[in-house]
Scaffold this active site. Structure first.
Site, PDB file in Angstrom:
ATOM      1  N   CYS A 159      40.503 -47.002 -43.318  1.00 38.78           N
ATOM      2  CA  CYS A 159      39.935 -48.213 -43.937  1.00 38.78           C
ATOM      3  C   CYS A 159      40.605 -48.493 -45.279  1.00 38.78           C
ATOM      4  CB  CYS A 159      38.421 -48.089 -44.108  1.00 38.78           C
ATOM      5  SG  CYS A 159      37.527 -48.030 -42.547  1.00 38.78           S
ATOM      6  N   HIS A 198      39.054 -48.649 -50.664  1.00 39.44           N
ATOM      7  CA  HIS A 198      38.553 -48.720 -49.293  1.00 39.44           C
ATOM      8  C   HIS A 198      38.269 -50.180 -48.971  1.00 39.44           C
ATOM      9  CE1 HIS A 198      35.557 -48.242 -46.034  1.00 39.44           C
ATOM     10  NE2 HIS A 198      35.976 -46.997 -45.889  1.00 39.44           N
ATOM     11  N   LYS A 221      27.821 -38.915 -46.514  1.00 44.29           N
ATOM     12  CA  LYS A 221      28.892 -38.096 -47.089  1.00 44.29           C
ATOM     13  C   LYS A 221      28.335 -37.054 -48.054  1.00 44.29           C
ATOM     14  CE  LYS A 221      31.970 -42.124 -46.895  1.00 44.29           C
ATOM     15  NZ  LYS A 221      32.647 -41.812 -45.630  1.00 44.29           N
TER      16      LYS A 221
END
Length: 414
Positions: free
Chosen positions: A372, A131, A234
């Site tokens: 990303c 990421h 998350k």
């Protein structure tokens, strides 16, 4: 003789959906199918209640008051640190630094740990599946110091080439940084193996655990890494929460990243004496309600059992993968043998944004774009993918409805 309390029988998986208010809503007149969990997970009512309880019953700042509200807020806030420390099996609660998320956690390591240690010609090793949060901070460090960013390659199926990674661990390497689970293709990297290799070579290892903690047991001591970053939103918790776990010896050596209140022992115009870790890295008023909510989220996960969640999601992933492969013209990205419940895909001739937009009109929420992870998109030779990411509260029935919606969209765009 005292009575023995029986362990409650596990609930049916679909029954957990009632704990998440958002899952009951409709989108464009259709029941919501929420397949964007890798971006952010939905929140159970217990988390929402914990945040509301803070604001309605003991809203006060932490560590600054001896009055009742302040003491209650501090107790609840610090209890969440204990909960998180146990959840990842930290050796001490003082190894857990609260941050706004993985991005801040990685930047903390970049500026406080890596920057003072890097010189021209030194190297940092990352992987091709990272990421941006685990790429850009290291690029900034390289620009400042003259160090070099090295990239370990992956296979076409999305597996890390471990042998190549190990070959790159030369004496010039000052840090390695690896995703535990890829947010795009779901690959689960062999962190314990990588950590052993890094430790034998004297290379500190940072792990981006954002996509791992919600889906599998994480034991930072067993993994053997030096730093582990995670994101609360998350993990079914509030946004703006996260943490960095680090070995105590590193935290003691690292200088503060931010300066201000609550990270000091004493301040004078002649100099400042900083607090011990983790508070040395937690300047200013924190997201108190958010971290209390994160503690409630972990309590919720623990009540279900993270091992049960992992096993259930593995079954759901297998079912969804088989269904995806029956869709004509569908290309699936990343099929590593060990992966989390993430499916990135494209339909031949259809842009990812068009797919996501039309699926939304069928009540299906998927992510589209580069996620990303521009370098990973470049590796696969595409500008973007659509991504369906599953959680334990998703069902086979939702997968079936998703496939029907996908077929409808495919015919519309054919």
């Amino acid at each position: 003789m005292s009575a023995t309390l029986a362990t409650p029988a596990p609930r049916d998986w679909s029954s957990y959906r009632a704990d998440f208010p958002q899952l009951a809503r409709q989108v464009h007149g259709k029941p919501l199918i929420y397949f964007d969990n890798a971006n952010t997970a939905q929140k159970p009512q217990s988390v929402i209640d914990a945040v509301e309880r803070y604001y309605t019953q003991f809203n006060a700042n932490v560590a600054r008051a001896v009055h009742t509200l302040g003491e209650e807020a501090t107790a609840a806030y610090e209890a969440s640190r204990d909960t998180l420390a146990r959840f990842i099996n930290a050796g001490s609660r003082n190894e857990v630094v609260f941050t706004s998320g993985t991005t801040q956690a990685i930047n903390l390591v970049a500026y406080s740990f890596a920057l003072p240690r890097l010189s021209a010609g030194d190297e940092i090793v990352v992987t091709q599946m990272e990421h941006h949060a685990n790429i850009v901070p290291w690029q900034l460090m390289c620009q400042r110091t003259g160090a070099v960013l090295k990239v370990a390659p992956i296979t076409p199926s999305g597996e890390l080439m471990v042998d190549r990674f190990l070959e790159m661990l030369t004496p010039r390497v000052k840090l390695a940084a690896v995703a535990h689970v890829s947010n795009v293709i779901g690959t689960v990297n062999p962190i314990a193996e990588l950590a052993r290799a890094c430790r034998s070579r004297g290379v500190p290892l940072l792990v981006d655990g954002s996509q791992a903690c919600p889906h599998m047991p994480v034991d930072v001591q067993a993994l053997g890494c030096d730093f582990y970053a995670l994101t609360g939103h998350k993990l079914f918790g509030p946004t703006g929460t996260g943490a960095l776990w680090a070995r105590r010896e590193w935290l003691e050596e690292m200088p503060p990243f931010f300066g201000g209140g609550e990270m000091i022992r004493t301040v004078s115009f002649e100099g400042t004496v900083f607090a011990d870790p983790p508070h040395k890295f937690e300047a200013g008023t924190p997201n108190i309600a958010g971290f209390i909510g994160l503690g409630a989220a972990i309590d919720y996960i623990n009540a279900i059992g993270i091992e049960r969640i992992a096993a259930h999601e593995a079954e759901l992933l297998a079912y969804a993968t088989a269904a995806f492969k029956q869709v004509p013209g569908l290309r699936l990205f990343g099929e590593a043998p060990k992966k989390a419940a993430v499916l990135s895909f494209l339909i031949e001739g259809v842009h990812a944004h068009d797919l996501a937009t039309l699926l939304d009109h069928e009540g299906v929420a998927v992510r589209s774009g580069h996620h990303c992870a521009h370098p990973l998109m470049q590796f696969f030779g595409v500008p973007a993918t659509a991504r369906a990411s599953l959680s334990f509260y998703n069902t086979r029935e939702e997968v079936d409805r998703f496939i029907v919606a996908l077929e409808k969209v495919r015919r519309l765009l054919a």
